[in-house]
Design a protein around this motif. Structure first.
Motif, mmCIF file in Angstrom:
data_model
loop_
_atom_site.group_PDB
_atom_site.id
_atom_site.type_symbol
_atom_site.label_atom_id
_atom_site.label_comp_id
_atom_site.label_asym_id
_atom_site.label_seq_id
_atom_site.Cartn_x
_atom_site.Cartn_y
_atom_site.Cartn_z
ATOM 1 N N PRO A 304 -17.299 -10.771 -24.763
ATOM 2 C CA PRO A 304 -15.952 -10.415 -24.293
ATOM 3 C C PRO A 304 -14.896 -11.207 -25.040
ATOM 4 C CG PRO A 304 -17.053 -11.851 -22.714
ATOM 5 C CD PRO A 304 -18.079 -11.499 -23.745
ATOM 6 N N LEU A 305 -13.708 -10.684 -25.076
ATOM 7 C CA LEU A 305 -12.581 -11.337 -25.725
ATOM 8 C C LEU A 305 -12.066 -12.470 -24.838
ATOM 9 C CD1 LEU A 305 -10.432 -11.324 -28.012
ATOM 10 C CD2 LEU A 305 -9.133 -9.710 -26.619
ATOM 11 N N ASP A 306 -11.796 -13.626 -25.436
ATOM 12 C CA ASP A 306 -11.231 -14.768 -24.722
ATOM 13 C C ASP A 306 -9.703 -14.641 -24.733
ATOM 14 O OD1 ASP A 306 -10.301 -17.190 -23.786
ATOM 15 O OD2 ASP A 306 -11.659 -18.425 -24.985
ATOM 16 N N ASP A 307 -9.142 -14.111 -23.656
ATOM 17 C CA ASP A 307 -7.698 -13.874 -23.599
ATOM 18 C C ASP A 307 -6.890 -15.160 -23.508
ATOM 19 O OD1 ASP A 307 -7.341 -11.062 -23.806
ATOM 20 O OD2 ASP A 307 -8.113 -10.816 -21.788
ATOM 21 N N ASP A 308 -7.513 -16.244 -23.050
ATOM 22 C CA ASP A 308 -6.772 -17.505 -22.961
ATOM 23 C C ASP A 308 -6.565 -18.115 -24.344
ATOM 24 O OD1 ASP A 308 -6.545 -17.399 -20.188
ATOM 25 O OD2 ASP A 308 -8.516 -18.306 -19.902
ATOM 26 N N ALA A 309 -7.605 -18.103 -25.171
ATOM 27 C CA ALA A 309 -7.485 -18.646 -26.521
ATOM 28 C C ALA A 309 -6.718 -17.694 -27.435
ATOM 29 C CB ALA A 309 -8.872 -18.946 -27.091
ATOM 30 N N PHE A 310 -6.880 -16.394 -27.184
ATOM 31 C CA PHE A 310 -6.277 -15.368 -28.046
ATOM 32 C C PHE A 310 -5.502 -14.371 -27.179
ATOM 33 C CE2 PHE A 310 -10.133 -16.888 -30.142
ATOM 34 C CZ PHE A 310 -9.640 -17.272 -31.380
ATOM 35 N N PRO A 311 -4.290 -14.749 -26.753
ATOM 36 C CA PRO A 311 -3.523 -13.898 -25.823
ATOM 37 C C PRO A 311 -2.816 -12.725 -26.478
ATOM 38 C CG PRO A 311 -2.265 -15.867 -26.337
ATOM 39 C CD PRO A 311 -3.599 -16.032 -27.034
ATOM 40 N N ALA A 312 -2.982 -12.538 -27.785
ATOM 41 C CA ALA A 312 -2.215 -11.499 -28.489
ATOM 42 C C ALA A 312 -2.531 -10.099 -27.999
ATOM 43 C CB ALA A 312 -2.476 -11.594 -29.992
ATOM 44 N N VAL A 313 -3.788 -9.840 -27.631
ATOM 45 C CA VAL A 313 -4.162 -8.495 -27.189
ATOM 46 C C VAL A 313 -3.552 -8.207 -25.812
ATOM 47 C CG1 VAL A 313 -6.069 -6.982 -26.560
ATOM 48 C CG2 VAL A 313 -6.258 -8.459 -28.573
ATOM 49 N N ARG A 314 -3.616 -9.194 -24.938
ATOM 50 C CA ARG A 314 -2.999 -9.025 -23.612
ATOM 51 C C ARG A 314 -1.509 -8.752 -23.739
ATOM 52 N NH1 ARG A 314 -4.507 -13.947 -20.342
ATOM 53 N NH2 ARG A 314 -3.010 -14.938 -21.752
ATOM 54 N N LEU A 315 -0.839 -9.475 -24.633
ATOM 55 C CA LEU A 315 0.590 -9.254 -24.851
ATOM 56 C C LEU A 315 0.847 -7.876 -25.440
ATOM 57 C CD1 LEU A 315 3.495 -10.359 -24.885
ATOM 58 C CD2 LEU A 315 2.990 -11.377 -27.124
ATOM 59 N N ALA A 316 -0.024 -7.432 -26.339
ATOM 60 C CA ALA A 316 0.131 -6.097 -26.939
ATOM 61 C C ALA A 316 0.010 -5.007 -25.882
ATOM 62 C CB ALA A 316 -0.901 -5.893 -28.036
ATOM 63 N N ARG A 317 -0.904 -5.164 -24.953
ATOM 64 C CA ARG A 317 -1.019 -4.179 -23.862
ATOM 65 C C ARG A 317 0.289 -4.110 -23.073
ATOM 66 N NH1 ARG A 317 -6.255 -2.587 -22.890
ATOM 67 N NH2 ARG A 317 -7.910 -3.921 -23.733
ATOM 68 N N ARG A 318 0.863 -5.262 -22.835
ATOM 69 C CA ARG A 318 2.117 -5.303 -22.075
ATOM 70 C C ARG A 318 3.211 -4.559 -22.815
ATOM 71 N NH1 ARG A 318 5.543 -10.845 -21.540
ATOM 72 N NH2 ARG A 318 7.572 -9.876 -21.130
ATOM 73 N N VAL A 319 3.395 -4.826 -24.114
ATOM 74 C CA VAL A 319 4.467 -4.158 -24.845
ATOM 75 C C VAL A 319 4.150 -2.682 -25.062
ATOM 76 C CG1 VAL A 319 5.144 -6.304 -25.966
ATOM 77 C CG2 VAL A 319 3.626 -4.742 -27.168
ATOM 78 N N GLY A 320 2.864 -2.351 -25.197
ATOM 79 C CA GLY A 320 2.486 -0.950 -25.345
ATOM 80 C C GLY A 320 2.795 -0.146 -24.104
ATOM 81 N N GLU A 321 2.524 -0.720 -22.959
ATOM 82 C CA GLU A 321 2.815 -0.043 -21.698
ATOM 83 C C GLU A 321 4.322 0.058 -21.462
ATOM 84 O OE1 GLU A 321 0.565 -2.421 -19.000
ATOM 85 O OE2 GLU A 321 -1.298 -1.284 -19.304
ATOM 86 N N ALA A 322 5.070 -0.944 -21.920
ATOM 87 C CA ALA A 322 6.534 -0.893 -21.788
ATOM 88 C C ALA A 322 7.108 0.204 -22.678
ATOM 89 C CB ALA A 322 7.147 -2.246 -22.150
#
Length: 396
Positions: A304-322
């Motif tokens: 699985p992706l480590d979102d804490d070490a690499f938060p870029a994907v989580r942030l991309a989901r946020r901007v994509g949904e916006a």
């Protein structure tokens, strides 16, 4: 398949040179209608002579420089009568994209690829899209300009999904699984990333790419962009697009169907097959690359992706949904931060952290309403705003 004419944007880069390699081995299938490059006049001149290209477009330099370089290579090749049309300047790639070639391969890096993408779509060409940024920042603007099946993805992950989707109907898809190598820092904690150097960030384990893309692969910003791209290309909601770390990059991505089956596309961690399919879609060419060697023992890993070490994907989901101009802000702020990192002005973790702050500012100041995401000017206005805001955030 009848012979197709191809315009290659970014012909001197990695995607462009590999595309010309594919075309060179399949000259009965393809002719080159136009080449566009940034500033590497010597290489584009050699390419133009080799493929007898009627239009050569260069962003930087002078027509005289291009003409002289082409003349020198033409003389060596004994092709002294060769005299292509030459276009130089900021709009050169747009001119090449709008020639009406059967296929336009957009291999430009960055948001400057947006206008050429729209020009290719307006001209009715099939768009082989390696310039993910133009779709991501253009969003619905690009999708509205495209006819059904006019865009063929060239990113290996999205090419893999497109190939896997042939195994079922759209309504049968449960989720898309985008694979990620994890980059050079896979397995490190956030604290272990604080002192990463630019040289270390450019040491990708599988690919040799340009500075921005390689750094984006290290931060996983590139994977965040690919999640947004997958949503836009395949019209799958973000909650049904997953990312899994697969260091060997033999599986390029997967599609899970509602009956529980998963179809994956496999191949070496190279770009030749996605590029070739971008040119020949939906047909396949012969012997584009070496297949997997099943006679050798091998193991493939998934995590699985480590979102804490690499938060870029989580942030991309946020901007994509916006939606709207938020993806343009994410992309532009990142490009500024990557440059600052390589100039020694900020640390590795500051790249994504600063992008997040710019996104927050875009949201809290309601600047999203100031830019019209349905126009090129609005999208590029948001891009310019984000670059200025990122520079301010980083004290540049």
């Amino acid at each position: 398949m009848s012979q197709r004419s191809v315009a290659i944007l970014g012909s001197t880069g990695s995607i462009g040179t590999q595309a010309l390699d594919v075309i060179g081995r399949n000259r009965d299938r393809f002719s080159v209608a136009a080449l566009s490059a940034g500033s590497n006049i010597d290489l584009v001149a050699r390419q133009a002579v080799e493929f007898d290209v009627p239009l050569v477009a260069v962003a930087s330099g002078s027509p005289e420089e291009v003409r002289t370089a082409i003349g020198a290579y033409a003389a060596r090749a004994g092709h002294t009568a060769y005299a292509p049309e030459i276009v130089v300047g900021d709009g050169a790639a747009v001119t090449a994209a709008g020639t009406g070639a059967d296929v336009v391969l957009n291999g430009i890096t960055g948001s400057i690829g947006l206008r050429p993408t729209l020009a290719a779509l307006e001209a009715g060409s099939t768009l082989a899209l390696a310039n993910k940024e133009s779709l991501i920042i253009g969003g619905d603007l690009v999708r509205r300009a495209a006819k059904p099946d006019q865009i063929v993805p060239v990113d290996s992950e999205h090419s893999a999904i497109a190939q896997s989707l042939r195994g079922g109907r759209a309504e049968e898809v449960r989720r898309l699984v985008v694979t990620a190598s994890g980059g050079p820092f896979r397995g490190r904690s956030r604290d272990e990333l604080r002192d990463v150097t630019p040289e270390q960030a450019l040491a990708h384990p599988n690919f040799a790419m340009g500075r921005v893309i390689t750094t984006n692969s290290a931060t996983l910003v590139n994977k965040g962009l690919e999640v947004i791209e997958a949503h836009l290309l395949f019209d799958i909601p973000f909650e049904r697009i997953d990312v899994v770390v697969h260091p060997q990059q033999q599986i390029h991505s997967m599609v899970e169907f509602r009956d529980g089956s998963t179809i994956a596309q496999l191949g070496p961690p190279r770009m030749l097959v996605p590029i070739a399919l971008g040119l020949s879609w939906p047909e396949r060419l012969e012997d584009v690359d070496e297949p997997c060697d099943w006679s050798m023992a091998q193991s493939w890993d998934f995590a699985p992706l480590d979102d804490d070490a690499f938060p870029a994907v989580r942030l991309a989901r946020r901007v994509g949904e916006a939606g709207g101009t938020f993806p343009a802000v994410y992309n532009a702020a990142n490009e500024v931060a990557v440059d600052a990192f390589h100039e020694g002005r900020i640390g590795f973790l500051d790249i994504v952290d600063s992008v997040a702050r710019v996104v927050d500012e875009h949201e809290s100041a309601h600047t999203g309403s100031e830019f019209d995401a349905s126009t090129v000017e609005g999208v590029l206005g948001a891009d310019a705003w984000a670059r200025g805001q990122a520079a301010t955030e980083l004290g540049l």
